[in-house]
Design a protein around this motif. Structure first.
Motif, PDB file in Angstrom:
ATOM      1  N   LEU A 178       4.404  20.591  21.250  1.00  0.00           N
ATOM      2  CA  LEU A 178       5.035  20.864  19.958  1.00  0.00           C
ATOM      3  C   LEU A 178       5.525  19.577  19.299  1.00  0.00           C
ATOM      4  O   LEU A 178       5.511  19.466  18.069  1.00  0.00           O
ATOM      5  CB  LEU A 178       6.204  21.832  20.140  1.00  0.00           C
ATOM      6  N   LEU A 179       5.947  18.615  20.093  1.00  0.00           N
ATOM      7  CA  LEU A 179       6.455  17.359  19.557  1.00  0.00           C
ATOM      8  C   LEU A 179       5.397  16.634  18.729  1.00  0.00           C
ATOM      9  O   LEU A 179       5.720  15.899  17.793  1.00  0.00           O
ATOM     10  CB  LEU A 179       6.934  16.468  20.707  1.00  0.00           C
ATOM     11  N   LYS A 180       4.110  16.876  19.031  1.00  0.00           N
ATOM     12  CA  LYS A 180       3.021  16.178  18.335  1.00  0.00           C
ATOM     13  C   LYS A 180       2.165  17.107  17.486  1.00  0.00           C
ATOM     14  O   LYS A 180       1.207  16.657  16.858  1.00  0.00           O
ATOM     15  CB  LYS A 180       2.128  15.475  19.363  1.00  0.00           C
ATOM     16  N   ALA A 181       2.479  18.388  17.470  1.00  0.00           N
ATOM     17  CA  ALA A 181       1.651  19.350  16.742  1.00  0.00           C
ATOM     18  C   ALA A 181       1.663  19.062  15.247  1.00  0.00           C
ATOM     19  O   ALA A 181       2.724  18.810  14.669  1.00  0.00           O
ATOM     20  CB  ALA A 181       2.149  20.768  17.003  1.00  0.00           C
ATOM     21  N   PRO A 182       0.500  19.102  14.577  1.00  0.00           N
ATOM     22  CA  PRO A 182       0.461  18.820  13.141  1.00  0.00           C
ATOM     23  C   PRO A 182       1.121  19.899  12.289  1.00  0.00           C
ATOM     24  O   PRO A 182       1.748  19.610  11.283  1.00  0.00           O
ATOM     25  CB  PRO A 182      -1.049  18.706  12.840  1.00  0.00           C
ATOM     26  N   GLN A 183       0.980  21.146  12.677  1.00  0.00           N
ATOM     27  CA  GLN A 183       1.601  22.256  11.947  1.00  0.00           C
ATOM     28  C   GLN A 183       2.738  22.803  12.806  1.00  0.00           C
ATOM     29  O   GLN A 183       2.555  23.746  13.578  1.00  0.00           O
ATOM     30  CB  GLN A 183       0.572  23.344  11.640  1.00  0.00           C
ATOM     31  N   VAL A 184       3.906  22.229  12.649  1.00  0.00           N
ATOM     32  CA  VAL A 184       5.001  22.504  13.582  1.00  0.00           C
ATOM     33  C   VAL A 184       5.465  23.954  13.541  1.00  0.00           C
ATOM     34  O   VAL A 184       5.740  24.557  14.587  1.00  0.00           O
ATOM     35  CB  VAL A 184       6.180  21.538  13.309  1.00  0.00           C
ATOM     36  N   ASP A 185       5.546  24.571  12.358  1.00  0.00           N
ATOM     37  CA  ASP A 185       6.034  25.946  12.269  1.00  0.00           C
ATOM     38  C   ASP A 185       5.109  26.920  12.992  1.00  0.00           C
ATOM     39  O   ASP A 185       5.561  27.754  13.777  1.00  0.00           O
ATOM     40  CB  ASP A 185       6.195  26.363  10.805  1.00  0.00           C
ATOM     41  N   LEU A 186       3.817  26.801  12.726  1.00  0.00           N
ATOM     42  CA  LEU A 186       2.849  27.695  13.358  1.00  0.00           C
ATOM     43  C   LEU A 186       2.813  27.469  14.864  1.00  0.00           C
ATOM     44  O   LEU A 186       2.815  28.429  15.646  1.00  0.00           O
ATOM     45  CB  LEU A 186       1.459  27.472  12.751  1.00  0.00           C
ATOM     46  N   ALA A 187       2.776  26.207  15.283  1.00  0.00           N
ATOM     47  CA  ALA A 187       2.727  25.893  16.710  1.00  0.00           C
ATOM     48  C   ALA A 187       3.976  26.391  17.429  1.00  0.00           C
ATOM     49  O   ALA A 187       3.912  26.887  18.559  1.00  0.00           O
ATOM     50  CB  ALA A 187       2.565  24.381  16.904  1.00  0.00           C
ATOM     51  N   TYR A 188       5.126  26.263  16.774  1.00  0.00           N
ATOM     52  CA  TYR A 188       6.387  26.711  17.373  1.00  0.00           C
ATOM     53  C   TYR A 188       6.395  28.227  17.558  1.00  0.00           C
ATOM     54  O   TYR A 188       6.742  28.739  18.633  1.00  0.00           O
ATOM     55  CB  TYR A 188       7.544  26.278  16.477  1.00  0.00           C
TER      56      TYR A 188
END
Length: 315
Positions: free
Chosen positions: A109-119
């Motif tokens: 999650l720390l590196k995910a480009p789409q933080v909201d969706l990944a979270y």
């Protein structure tokens, strides 16, 4: 089974991690998730477990799941918790390095480009297995707490603008040198502690005028980080809490204001109002002819906290 604060990645209990929901979950999602967990941990669903496992399930439900639901389902407590989360996010944003994490989900999650969706996807994936086996509950709660921390770190607005150092003026705006024989203009006044504090209070008052008490409270809590011994901060914060219907917090800050400045009129007024409305006071219900409940006979509410959810004696 023992849960303690070392399990969480915050200096307060992470109710969202206990329930396995995102910190953005609304009241409906909170209740739906709670009911699903409560059914899994309810005695009627534990017939195949050993006595020790049944005891573990009971402790999880009574000491952690129920309190987490109560905190997130009651508007006042939920608002207070959201304020604490926002402050924690701002604190993380001020740190020079990312938060320390150990789970693979949080690192991703720390590196995910789409933080909201990944979270959202990461929390959902962990929640599906969270209460399937009692032995893994603690581990999953810790992983979700790390996800919450990383999400706050990546989505926080950071510290308030007033706490950032002022940028120097561009060269083009520099004042020209004084003409020969004329005194140099006085330098602009430096911002004193009083003016900085005033800026916090002014912003809080704007929110107060719009009845946005939660954001007004947030401003004053930020101010108290810099001015923890300001009676004015504590008394104004007490006033905001009182308007928001949070009498306990109002009482705490009014008392602190009076400890710092016994002559503080706002704190005195708030304390008087709280004492007048307290049970047993001359302004309480007893003075109006109300009868207190008989000793030793608490009101029957139908089987306790879970009784109203999973049934009870029908009348």
């Amino acid at each position: 089974m023992k849960l303690d604060h070392g399990l969480f990645k915050f200096d307060f209990e992470d109710h969202h991690a206990v329930l396995g929901i995102p910190i953005t979950a609304d009241a409906r999602a909170v209740r739906k998730r709670y009911l699903a967990i409560a059914r899994k941990l309810h005695p009627d669903s534990l017939s195949g477990l050993s006595e020790d496992e049944a005891q573990q399930a009971n402790e999880l439900l009574s000491k952690w799941v129920n309190p987490a639901y109560e905190s997130l389902s009651q508007e006042k407590l939920s608002t207070e918790h959201q304020i604490m989360l926002k402050l924690k996010g701002q604190g993380l944003k001020r740190s020079p390095a990312p938060p320390e994490i150990s789970s693979e989900a949080a690192k991703t999650l720390l590196k995910a480009p789409q933080v909201d969706l990944a979270y959202q996807q990461a929390v959902k994936s962990l929640a599906e297995q969270q209460y399937e086996q009692l032995a893994q509950v603690l581990e999953v709660v810790g992983q979700i707490s790390e996800l919450n921390m990383v999400y706050l770190y990546r989505t926080s607005d950071g510290p308030a603008a007033s706490s950032a150092p002022a940028a120097p003026p561009p060269p083009s705006s520099a004042a020209p040198p004084p003409a020969p024989g004329k005194p140099a203009p006085a330098p602009p006044p430096r911002r004193t502690q009083a003016t900085i504090l005033e800026s916090y209070i002014n912003r809080a008052q704007e929110f107060e005028l719009n009845r946005d008490y939660s954001r007004a409270v947030l401003e004053m809590r930020e101010a108290l980080k810099t001015y923890p011994n300001s009676a004015r901060c504590h008394s104004y914060l007490a006033n905001l809490y009182l308007k928001a219907g949070q009498a306990t917090m109002a009482k705490v800050h009014a008392k602190r204001a009076l400890d710092l400045s016994p002559e503080d009129e706002i704190a005195q007024s708030i304390q008087a109002k709280l004492e007048k409305s307290a049970p047993g006071s001359t302004g309480g219900s007893a003075a109006k002819g109300g009868k207190p409940p008989a000793k030793g006979k608490p009101e029957d509410k139908g089987g306790g906290f879970l009784g109203g959810l999973f049934g009870g004696k029908k009348k």
